[in-house]
Design an enzyme around this catalytic site. Structure first.
Site: not given
Length: 420
Positions: A316, A318, A353
């Site tokens: 995904n 991240h 993040c």
């Protein structure tokens, strides 16, 4: 090969009488004749198998009525006086017996492979770690063997190893239930709407860490959490002793993959996942304590300049939530890491993040003097993982207990202080 031999034995290849008798009993010369079985290559490239069952001309000095001549004429007389019938076309019994024996041996070998059972009691069900659904299709269970590269200096599995096992069973649960779409744990309806799951809270309590060579069983299931959330729980057992090793509970919500904003659960998705919800209480009850915010003034230890690597990203795009735990422990006090082990961790995820982010990890020790950590009993710490600009990513709290070998040193220290 077995089928070919068996077929040749049951269905002999027809031959003319001249071929049958002309060279049947020739002694010496070019062709060989062993036991009445003769093989001859034919123009088509196949192999013909011919049988010639012969009986001795005399038994105990008495004639049996069967004569054998050496030469072509004798063979013609034998063929003409004995017409081809079903009886004299029967196969050579030794060849038939060999074919049947080979078939049975092959079948027995296959059966033994299917009926394989472990020789050691700790090699229980699911030896290959594939996992399966139990309890009316609501609980997924999977076994893991602790590998040498999953342990730390204490020869026990790390907290990251346990977290990876939890994540693996969660994804395999969705896959085995037939709900896995094109995304990372997303259902088909979620994929259509560009929705993904993101974790917002995670609680883990470790009663005992498994060691190298142990086999653990991980059970997981899901339940509803409010109107737009899902709770996933885990229980980890020792396969040999059936002792509960770890309990974990988490809260998940949906986020749009394109806009990166949280989303409500669409009705189409709700209809997909609700049949798999269990009406159970969390395996870890929330103690209600808020995770405090810490800053540079309150932090006892700070680690700056943490950056994600390409291998830290999931599909995904991240950072995997397991990586956050490693970053939080980067600022844990070294005396605690040497003399204590992590007994529980409570995390609140606030931001995701990316690959180009630069992070800082802060830790504040509570209730204990930093200078006496190595000889302290249970220790609590508050944590904060943030961007360089101060935006929060994860808040956390950890609880530490003395390692088994360190308990005796702590008792000696207390006795010395009290003059015992």
């Amino acid at each position: 090969m077995v089928a070919t031999a068996a077929t040749s034995a049951f269905y002999p290849v027809p031959s003319s009488s001249s071929e049958f008798g002309a060279k049947n009993n020739k002694i010496g010369g070019g062709s060989g004749n062993l036991g009445g079985i003769k093989s001859k290559s034919v123009p088509s490239g196949s192999l013909q198998v011919k049988t010639n069952a012969q009986a001795p001309s005399k038994v105990n000095g008495s004639s049996t009525g069967l004569s054998t001549s050496v030469g072509g004429k004798g063979g013609d007389d034998f063929s003409s006086s004995h017409p081809r019938t079903f009886i004299n076309q029967l196969p050579d019994w030794s060849m038939l017996l060999a074919a049947i024996t080979t078939i049975f041996l092959a079948a027995e070998k296959q059966w033994m492979m299917l009926d394989w059972k472990p020789r050691r009691p700790d090699m229980l069900i699911d030896p290959f770690g594939l996992g399966r659904i139990v309890q009316d299709g609501l609980v997924f269970t999977q076994n893991f063997s602790i590998r040498s590269y999953e342990i730390g200096a204490d020869r026990t599995a790390s907290i990251e190893t346990l977290m990876n096992h939890l994540q693996e069973t969660a994804l395999n649960h969705v896959k085995t239930a037939g709900l896995l779409g094109d995304g990372f744990g997303s259902t088909p309806e979620m994929c259509k709407k560009n929705l993904i799951w993101v974790v917002t809270k995670m609680q883990i309590m470790v009663d005992r860490y498994p060691t190298w060579g142990d086999t653990v069983q991980v059970d997981t299931w899901v339940s509803a959490s409010g109107k737009n959330g899902m709770r996933r729980d885990w229980l980890v057992y020792d396969c040999k002793t059936r002792e509960t090793l770890t309990r974990a509970s988490s809260i998940w919500v949906m986020m749009n993959k394109e806009t990166r904003k949280l989303s409500k659960i669409p009705e189409e998705v709700r209809r997909e996942i609700e049949p798999f919800f269990m009406n159970t209480a969390p395996v870890i009850e929330d103690d209600g304590r808020r995770l405090p915010k810490i800053d540079d003034d309150k932090a006892d230890y700070v680690r700056a300049g943490l950056t994600p690597k390409w291998s830290d990203l999931d599909v995904n795009q991240h950072v995997n939530n397991v990586k956050y735990i490693g970053w939080i422990l980067e600022s844990a006090p070294p005396p605690i890491l040497e003399s204590h082990e992590l007994s529980s961790i409570n995390l609140e995820y606030r931001r995701e993040c990316g690959r180009d982010s630069v992070l800082q990890s802060l830790t504040a020790v509570t209730g204990t003097d930093v200078g006496t950590l190595a000889t302290s009993g249970d220790v609590d710490c508050n944590h904060l993982l943030r961007f360089e600009n101060g935006a929060e990513i994860v808040r956390g709290r950890t609880e530490w207990r003395p390692k088994l070998g360190n308990n005796f040193r702590i008792l000696d220290h207390i006795s010395a202080d009290q003059g015992i």
